[in-house]
Design an enzyme around this catalytic site. Structure first.
Site, PDB file in Angstrom:
ATOM      1  N   ARG A  73       2.561   6.161  -3.209  1.00 38.15           N
ATOM      2  CA  ARG A  73       3.519   6.885  -4.055  1.00 38.15           C
ATOM      3  C   ARG A  73       2.948   7.042  -5.460  1.00 38.15           C
ATOM      4  NH1 ARG A  73       5.553   9.630  -7.252  1.00 38.15           N
ATOM      5  NH2 ARG A  73       7.661   9.505  -8.141  1.00 38.15           N
ATOM      6  N   ASN A 131      -5.345   8.557   1.797  1.00 37.20           N
ATOM      7  CA  ASN A 131      -5.606   7.813   3.025  1.00 37.20           C
ATOM      8  C   ASN A 131      -5.931   8.721   4.207  1.00 37.20           C
ATOM      9  OD1 ASN A 131      -5.487   5.151   2.268  1.00 37.20           O
ATOM     10  ND2 ASN A 131      -3.640   4.662   3.420  1.00 37.20           N
ATOM     11  N   ASP A 132      -4.922   9.507   4.637  1.00 41.42           N
ATOM     12  CA  ASP A 132      -5.117  10.254   5.876  1.00 41.42           C
ATOM     13  C   ASP A 132      -4.137  11.403   6.023  1.00 41.42           C
ATOM     14  OD1 ASP A 132      -2.690   8.944   6.758  1.00 41.42           O
ATOM     15  OD2 ASP A 132      -3.900   7.228   7.352  1.00 41.42           O
ATOM     16  N   ASP A 155       0.817  -1.215   0.000  1.00 40.69           N
ATOM     17  CA  ASP A 155       0.000   0.000   0.000  1.00 40.69           C
ATOM     18  C   ASP A 155       0.850   1.264   0.000  1.00 40.69           C
ATOM     19  OD1 ASP A 155      -2.313  -1.435  -0.087  1.00 40.69           O
ATOM     20  OD2 ASP A 155      -2.785  -1.249   2.040  1.00 40.69           O
ATOM     21  N   GLY A 156       2.041   1.216   0.617  1.00 42.27           N
ATOM     22  CA  GLY A 156       2.918   2.383   0.602  1.00 42.27           C
ATOM     23  C   GLY A 156       3.352   2.745  -0.804  1.00 42.27           C
ATOM     24  N   ASP A 196      -1.586  13.638  21.694  1.00 43.22           N
ATOM     25  CA  ASP A 196      -0.465  13.304  20.820  1.00 43.22           C
ATOM     26  C   ASP A 196      -0.718  13.832  19.414  1.00 43.22           C
ATOM     27  OD1 ASP A 196       0.707  12.015  22.910  1.00 43.22           O
ATOM     28  OD2 ASP A 196       0.394   9.977  22.145  1.00 43.22           O
ATOM     29  N   PHE A 198      -7.869   3.080  11.620  1.00 38.32           N
ATOM     30  CA  PHE A 198      -8.377   1.823  12.183  1.00 38.32           C
ATOM     31  C   PHE A 198      -7.575   1.423  13.406  1.00 38.32           C
ATOM     32  CE2 PHE A 198      -8.057  -2.839  12.299  1.00 38.32           C
ATOM     33  CZ  PHE A 198      -9.388  -3.175  12.483  1.00 38.32           C
TER      34      PHE A 198
END
Length: 307
Positions: free
Chosen positions: A72, A142-143, A67-68, A172, A187
């Site tokens: 990209r 994603n986020d 997924d990384g 945090d 999640f």
């Protein structure tokens, strides 16, 4: 004469150098009539730099990785009509459509244009630094995480929705996630899973020191605003999709809303998202009560009572 078809293969240097899968994939695409460009530079761009996208005539971007690597590749196709097809070479591979052993079928389906398009919502980010007259723009498939820059202190945040302040706390940080990102960092932080066709954003506080610090879900027409308070114990740090990031001083405001553009994923299977969820997370669809009842019916129940 029919013009050449163009494809881009996105992978990472380690995979390209450690075996033959990248070379084999490129060879198969060329045999199918494609001109192929390989991109294996996964270095993230600076936060305030918009990276270049693929050429207009690119038909598809094939991603070899996890997924990384797909995140990209998303930088190459954002707000273009070019779809991404992911072939999982990583672990979970939630965004991938195929596993590595299905490569032959994937190439055949690509050559025959035998796939559908799944349009995914992306988030637009405006970062207003103190005193700025225009924002720094970014985005996320994603986020977006807004966290403390000083790991030993909390960042003090004010959270608003559509201009109405809802809460403020030390934490945090917070995560703002799209439906696509709801199976990732959000999640892990306790946020709900949102189906990809839901048009919404969610915000999840990270270790907030507050009585009311629950996940919030807003519609696609609403906006989350996060202010780093002037008296915060720490400056902030923003990161989009785990890639594009920068420090944020106290007094910075961050607005996150749904983008007008989308990102396109090529889908070769008509299976619903629920199937993918159960398979990728290996969900225990048979509960312990059902397992116990099944064992009892087959003579494997607990006979220790002697009754």
């Amino acid at each position: 004469m029919v013009g050449a078809r163009h494809a881009v293969v996105v992978t990472h240097t380690r995979l390209r150098q450690s075996g033959t899968v990248v070379a084999d994939t490129v060879g198969r695409l060329r045999d199918a009539g494609f001109e192929v460009e390989v991109v294996d530079n996964l270095e993230p761009p600076a936060f305030d730099v918009q990276p270049p996208v693929v050429c207009d005539d690119t038909e598809i971007v094939v991603v070899l990785g996890g997924d990384g690597t797909i995140l990209r590749a998303a930088e190459l196709v954002r707000c273009t009509p070019t779809p991404i097809l992911g072939v999982n070479m990583g672990h979970v591979g939630f965004l991938a459509e195929f596993e590595s052993f299905q490569m032959d079928e994937a190439i055949r389906r690509i050559a025959e244009r035998d796939y559908s398009i799944d349009e995914r919502m992306i988030a637009h980010v405006d970062v207003w630094l103190p005193g700025a007259d225009k924002p720094i723009e970014n985005w996320a498939l994603n986020d977006i995480t807004l966290e403390r820059a000083d790991r030993g202190k909390m960042v003090e945040l004010s959270i608003s929705v559509d201009g109405v302040e809802m809460s403020s706390f030390g934490a945090d940080g917070v995560i703002v996630s799209t439906p696509t990102g709801s199976t990732a960092y959000a999640f892990s932080a306790g946020g709900p899973i949102m189906w990809p066709n839901v048009k919404a954003l969610q915000l999840i506080p990270l270790a907030a020191h507050a009585l009311f610090a629950r996940p919030l879900v807003i519609g696609a027409d609403s906006t989350f605003t996060m202010d780093i308070l002037d008296d915060s114990m720490s400056d902030g740090w923003i990161c989009c999709d785990g890639r594009r990031q920068r420090a944020l001083p106290k007094g910075t405001r961050v607005d996150v809303r749904a983008s007008h553009g989308t990102l396109k994923l090529a889908r070769l299977s008509g299976a619903p998202f629920t199937d993918r969820l159960v398979t990728k997370f290996d969900l225990p669809v048979v509960g312990w009560r059902e397992q116990a009842a099944h064992g009892s019916r087959n003579g494997h129940g607990d006979h220790g009572s002697g009754r």
